[in-house]
Design a protein around this motif. Structure first.
Motif, PDB file in Angstrom:
ATOM      1  N   PHE A  41      50.643   1.721 -28.361  1.00 22.47           N
ATOM      2  CA  PHE A  41      49.441   1.183 -27.729  1.00 22.47           C
ATOM      3  C   PHE A  41      49.716   0.571 -26.360  1.00 22.47           C
ATOM      4  O   PHE A  41      48.828  -0.039 -25.760  1.00 22.47           O
ATOM      5  N   GLY A  42      50.940   0.712 -25.865  1.00 17.93           N
ATOM      6  CA  GLY A  42      51.270   0.209 -24.542  1.00 17.93           C
ATOM      7  C   GLY A  42      51.145  -1.297 -24.417  1.00 17.93           C
ATOM      8  O   GLY A  42      50.656  -1.813 -23.403  1.00 17.93           O
ATOM      9  N   THR A  43      51.602  -2.018 -25.421  1.00 24.97           N
ATOM     10  CA  THR A  43      51.491  -3.475 -25.411  1.00 24.97           C
ATOM     11  C   THR A  43      52.751  -4.084 -26.007  1.00 24.97           C
ATOM     12  O   THR A  43      53.719  -3.377 -26.309  1.00 24.97           O
ATOM     13  N   ASP A  44      52.765  -5.384 -26.163  1.00 25.70           N
ATOM     14  CA  ASP A  44      53.882  -6.088 -26.784  1.00 25.70           C
ATOM     15  C   ASP A  44      53.359  -6.979 -27.899  1.00 25.70           C
ATOM     16  O   ASP A  44      52.270  -7.552 -27.784  1.00 25.70           O
ATOM     17  N   PHE A  45      54.121  -7.095 -28.962  1.00 28.64           N
ATOM     18  CA  PHE A  45      53.777  -7.996 -30.059  1.00 28.64           C
ATOM     19  C   PHE A  45      54.789  -9.127 -30.126  1.00 28.64           C
ATOM     20  O   PHE A  45      55.988  -8.918 -29.912  1.00 28.64           O
ATOM     21  N   ASP A  46      54.300 -10.320 -30.414  1.00 31.20           N
ATOM     22  CA  ASP A  46      55.208 -11.417 -30.733  1.00 31.20           C
ATOM     23  C   ASP A  46      55.831 -11.134 -32.098  1.00 31.20           C
ATOM     24  O   ASP A  46      55.302 -10.348 -32.892  1.00 31.20           O
ATOM     25  N   GLU A  47      56.945 -11.770 -32.375  1.00 28.07           N
ATOM     26  CA  GLU A  47      57.610 -11.560 -33.661  1.00 28.07           C
ATOM     27  C   GLU A  47      57.672 -12.856 -34.434  1.00 28.07           C
ATOM     28  O   GLU A  47      58.109 -13.886 -33.926  1.00 28.07           O
ATOM     29  N   ALA A  48      57.227 -12.817 -35.683  1.00 28.27           N
ATOM     30  CA  ALA A  48      57.245 -13.996 -36.539  1.00 28.27           C
ATOM     31  C   ALA A  48      58.675 -14.362 -36.922  1.00 28.27           C
ATOM     32  O   ALA A  48      59.595 -13.529 -36.838  1.00 28.27           O
ATOM     33  N   ALA A  49      58.841 -15.589 -37.360  1.00 27.93           N
ATOM     34  CA  ALA A  49      60.147 -16.025 -37.855  1.00 27.93           C
ATOM     35  C   ALA A  49      60.581 -15.150 -39.029  1.00 27.93           C
ATOM     36  O   ALA A  49      59.745 -14.648 -39.790  1.00 27.93           O
ATOM     37  N   PHE A 101      48.969  -9.597 -38.846  1.00 27.87           N
ATOM     38  CA  PHE A 101      48.688 -10.961 -38.409  1.00 27.87           C
ATOM     39  C   PHE A 101      49.845 -11.910 -38.714  1.00 27.87           C
ATOM     40  O   PHE A 101      50.147 -12.804 -37.910  1.00 27.87           O
ATOM     41  N   GLY A 102      50.488 -11.727 -39.852  1.00 26.80           N
ATOM     42  CA  GLY A 102      51.618 -12.586 -40.178  1.00 26.80           C
ATOM     43  C   GLY A 102      52.866 -12.231 -39.396  1.00 26.80           C
ATOM     44  O   GLY A 102      53.591 -13.108 -38.930  1.00 26.80           O
ATOM     45  N   GLY A 103      53.094 -10.930 -39.236  1.00 25.37           N
ATOM     46  CA  GLY A 103      54.312 -10.483 -38.569  1.00 25.37           C
ATOM     47  C   GLY A 103      54.324 -10.720 -37.080  1.00 25.37           C
ATOM     48  O   GLY A 103      55.390 -10.652 -36.450  1.00 25.37           O
ATOM     49  N   THR A 104      53.174 -10.982 -36.475  1.00 22.64           N
ATOM     50  CA  THR A 104      53.099 -11.226 -35.034  1.00 22.64           C
ATOM     51  C   THR A 104      52.745 -12.681 -34.715  1.00 22.64           C
ATOM     52  O   THR A 104      52.355 -12.999 -33.600  1.00 22.64           O
TER      53      THR A 104
END
Length: 226
Positions: A41-49, A101-104
């Motif tokens: 999707f040409g984006t970046d996701f934050d990563e959960a602990a 939602f949890g993983g990001t």
């Protein structure tokens, strides 16, 4: 949907396949797949602990195991192909939503996370425990054809549904995001406005006065409340 008893091996195998694929996809996303999806999707996701991701994967896997036990051991009623397909798509949505939602979510694991785990386990007990109690009761010859109103079902006519609502609320809490609560909210609406009315109609027709007496003294969904 209610009434009739057979193995329904095909439909149950289909919905189990959907569920297994959903859990596998969730685990993949939580442990490396997020970067791939972000690239699509040409984006970046934050990563959960790591701990949050481990908990989310464990809860998805536990749900799959309970689902298999319920379908092939405790659920005796007939399952139609249409029902299996609908539930199959729904479990894809559930596991995908929780994993995304949890993983990001970069927020740290907190007391609310562990409260979510506790609610998940308690809800699982209400759902699977109540079903198991009913199965044991119905196996006794003297109870054949009778309405089950004992065990956990004496606190709520649909304590198994209430258990699902509790466990998925806990699951959403583990994600640490409000958006994930859309899952238990939709589920509660489906229970209250669709599943419970249909099941009550079937039970009233099958058990007559026994069901009326049970309904008069027992909460419908939430113990002691509604």
């Amino acid at each position: 949907m209610y009434g009739g008893y057979d193995a329904s091996t095909g439909p149950k195998a289909l919905v189990t396949t959907f569920n297994t694929a959903a859990v596998a996809g969730a685990v993949w996303f939580l442990f490396g797949g997020a970067d791939t999806v972000a690239h699509w999707f040409g984006t970046d996701f934050d990563e959960a602990a790591t701990l949050r991701r481990v908990l989310l994967a464990a809860l998805s896997a536990l749900y799959l195991l309970r689902f298999i036990a319920t379908n092939f051991v405790m659920l005796q009623r007939r399952m139609e192909w249409s029902e299996a397909s609908t539930i199959g798509v729904w479990v894809l949505v559930i596991h995908g939503t929780m994993a995304y939602f949890g993983g990001t979510n970069e927020a740290g694991v907190s007391a609310f996370t562990w409260l979510g785990v506790a609610l998940y386990l308690f809800g699982s007990y209400l759902n699977t425990g109540s079903e198991y109690q009913r199965k044991l009761w119905k196996k006794r010859p003297e109870n054949k054809g009778k309405l089950y109103t004992e065990g956990l079902f004496k606190y709520s006519m649909h304590i198994n549904y209430f258990g699902d609502a509790v466990l998925f609320s806990g699951f959403a809490l583990v994600t640490g995001t409000l958006w994930a609560f859309a899952i238990p909210l939709i589920m509660v609406c489906m229970f209250v406005f669709m599943n419970i009315p249909m099941l009550d109609k079937y039970l009233a027709e099958r058990y007559g006065d026994a069901f009326d007496a049970y309904a008069a003294r027992t909460a419908k969904f939430v113990p002691y409340v509604y």
